[in-house]
Design a protein around this motif. Structure first.
Motif, PDB file in Angstrom:
ATOM      1  N   SER A 250       0.834  -1.200   0.000  1.00  0.00           N
ATOM      2  CA  SER A 250       0.000   0.000   0.000  1.00  0.00           C
ATOM      3  C   SER A 250       0.873   1.257   0.000  1.00  0.00           C
ATOM      4  O   SER A 250       2.052   1.218   0.374  1.00  0.00           O
ATOM      5  N   GLU A 251       0.282   2.364  -0.400  1.00  0.00           N
ATOM      6  CA  GLU A 251       1.042   3.623  -0.470  1.00  0.00           C
ATOM      7  C   GLU A 251       1.545   4.046   0.905  1.00  0.00           C
ATOM      8  O   GLU A 251       2.664   4.548   1.037  1.00  0.00           O
ATOM      9  N   GLU A 252       0.718   3.848   1.930  1.00  0.00           N
ATOM     10  CA  GLU A 252       1.119   4.255   3.280  1.00  0.00           C
ATOM     11  C   GLU A 252       2.313   3.443   3.774  1.00  0.00           C
ATOM     12  O   GLU A 252       3.302   3.999   4.275  1.00  0.00           O
ATOM     13  N   ALA A 253       2.234   2.119   3.623  1.00  0.00           N
ATOM     14  CA  ALA A 253       3.344   1.265   4.046  1.00  0.00           C
ATOM     15  C   ALA A 253       4.587   1.525   3.204  1.00  0.00           C
ATOM     16  O   ALA A 253       5.724   1.513   3.706  1.00  0.00           O
ATOM     17  N   HIS A 254       4.370   1.778   1.925  1.00  0.00           N
ATOM     18  CA  HIS A 254       5.458   2.100   1.007  1.00  0.00           C
ATOM     19  C   HIS A 254       6.187   3.363   1.473  1.00  0.00           C
ATOM     20  O   HIS A 254       7.427   3.399   1.564  1.00  0.00           O
ATOM     21  N   LEU A 255       5.400   4.403   1.762  1.00  0.00           N
ATOM     22  CA  LEU A 255       5.974   5.686   2.173  1.00  0.00           C
ATOM     23  C   LEU A 255       6.722   5.560   3.489  1.00  0.00           C
ATOM     24  O   LEU A 255       7.825   6.112   3.644  1.00  0.00           O
ATOM     25  N   ASN A 256       6.158   4.823   4.437  1.00  0.00           N
ATOM     26  CA  ASN A 256       6.818   4.662   5.735  1.00  0.00           C
ATOM     27  C   ASN A 256       8.177   3.973   5.587  1.00  0.00           C
ATOM     28  O   ASN A 256       9.153   4.366   6.237  1.00  0.00           O
ATOM     29  N   ARG A 257       8.236   2.964   4.728  1.00  0.00           N
ATOM     30  CA  ARG A 257       9.503   2.240   4.553  1.00  0.00           C
ATOM     31  C   ARG A 257      10.541   3.117   3.865  1.00  0.00           C
ATOM     32  O   ARG A 257      11.722   3.118   4.239  1.00  0.00           O
ATOM     33  N   LEU A 258      10.136   3.862   2.839  1.00  0.00           N
ATOM     34  CA  LEU A 258      11.071   4.735   2.139  1.00  0.00           C
ATOM     35  C   LEU A 258      11.586   5.847   3.053  1.00  0.00           C
ATOM     36  O   LEU A 258      12.766   6.192   3.023  1.00  0.00           O
ATOM     37  N   LYS A 259      10.699   6.388   3.893  1.00  0.00           N
ATOM     38  CA  LYS A 259      11.123   7.435   4.829  1.00  0.00           C
ATOM     39  C   LYS A 259      12.099   6.879   5.854  1.00  0.00           C
ATOM     40  O   LYS A 259      13.071   7.558   6.233  1.00  0.00           O
ATOM     41  N   TYR A 260      11.856   5.657   6.306  1.00  0.00           N
ATOM     42  CA  TYR A 260      12.769   5.033   7.271  1.00  0.00           C
ATOM     43  C   TYR A 260      14.161   4.870   6.664  1.00  0.00           C
ATOM     44  O   TYR A 260      15.175   5.170   7.315  1.00  0.00           O
TER      45      TYR A 260
END
Length: 340
Positions: free
Chosen positions: A183-193
């Motif tokens: 999902s976009e939310e999980a995707h964004l969280n991982r990239l930000k991490y």
């Protein structure tokens, strides 16, 4: 008397993690670190706590955590000391014949394991077959018998993109888990991490573009992020991602659409220019597909005909056809559909 030393000069030690691709460096080490696969994580956590594991069949789009899931649970089950001796990982796209099943897999599967007093360490081994949908039918049939015969000491995990390519007798022996696109939310969280760990400043537009380009493939977006970082440094914009990810700019897609409403000579010149500019033919097809489907002025009947044309061209590209001719065929056919 002087004796010449035979010792080789010591080389400076380089930290291994600095040279690892980010996909491997930030691969989940525990099953609960897996992104956006809550149902699968809960089921595997139960198996981990009970110490029992069925034969597994993981299927779904690439880059959604299939290989990471089984590697994480194997590391938690066996620990660093037993992992290498208890886990055999094979890529079935390379080793896809029946001889591999008879030699490598059968030899590893039939060896008994030592029982340990530690209750958390199960008394079986794990064989991981990545890209199992590349196995031949004969190899899958042979594998079915191996799974039956050595199930007491060995568990199998088959990983594939298309479950329809796994024969039914083999699939019925495994617990099946479908991995969803991230999902976009999980995707964004991982990239930000990852950006925080690597001290990279990435704009919100760049994050959005990475997620859009990857289409739910987390591995693809992480690789694009690392490539952009290595090329442009620790500050990343959306334009930098466009350059690295080989995405066709929106103004080029608009130019293609405008040319489709002109003459055949304009379309012919444009198709030649697109190839000379180095744009990937499959990227042209897919981005043009999304663009034309979003146009309200094009009727549904024309859209259906356009989709049929693009599907034929995509098949021709996969089969190894001439890229210039196929792109010209796509654009000229779409021009004819729009003008009629």
């Amino acid at each position: 008397m002087f004796v010449q030393s035979t010792l080789a000069p010591q080389k400076p030690v380089v930290e291994v993690t600095q040279t690892l691709p980010w996909v491997e460096k930030y691969r989940p080490q525990k099953i609960d670190e897996l992104a956006h696969q809550e149902e699968i994580v809960n089921a595997l956590q139960t198996s981990l706590s009970s110490g029992s594991l069925p034969h597994l069949l993981f299927y779904g789009p690439p880059g959604t955590g299939k290989t990471s899931a089984i590697l994480a649970i194997a590391k938690q089950m066996f620990g660093p000391d037993l992992y290498k001796s208890r886990v055999l990982e094979l890529n079935a796209s390379d080793d896809r014949g029946i001889n591999v099943v008879r030699e490598k897999i059968k030899k590893f599967a039939q060896v008994a394991v030592t029982k340990y007093q530690n209750a958390q360490c199960p008394n079986f081994k794990i064989i991981i077959l990545d890209e199992a949908d590349s196995l031949t039918s004969d190899a899958q049939s042979a594998l079915r018998r191996v799974i039956e015969k050595y199930t007491k000491v060995t568990r199998f995990c088959l990983i594939c993109n298309y479950i329809s390519k796994i024969i039914d007798p083999l699939a019925s022996r495994c617990a099946k888990f479908r991995f969803k696109p991230i999902s976009e939310e999980a995707h964004l969280n991982r990239l930000k991490y990852i950006c925080e760990q690597e001290r990279i400043n990435c704009t919100n537009d760049a994050f959005s573009l990475l997620i859009q380009v990857s289409e739910g493939d987390l591995r693809k977006s992480i690789t694009a992020l690392q490539s952009t970082s290595k090329l442009h440094g620790d500050w990343i914009s959306d334009q930098m991602v466009l350059d690295v990810a080989a995405v066709i700019p929106a103004d080029v897609i608009n130019q293609i659409y405008q040319s489709l409403q002109g003459t055949f000579e304009e379309v012919q010149q444009l198709s030649a220019d697109l190839i000379l500019e180095g744009f990937q033919p499959d990227s042209i097809i897919f981005q043009l597909f999304d663009f034309l489907l979003s146009r309200q002025e094009i009727s549904d009947i024309k859209k259906a005909k356009i989709v049929e044309v693009l599907a034929e061209v995509d098949y021709g590209l996969v089969a190894g056809g001439n890229e210039s001719l196929l792109i010209l065929k796509a654009l000229s056919s779409i021009q004819e559909i729009l003008n009629n």
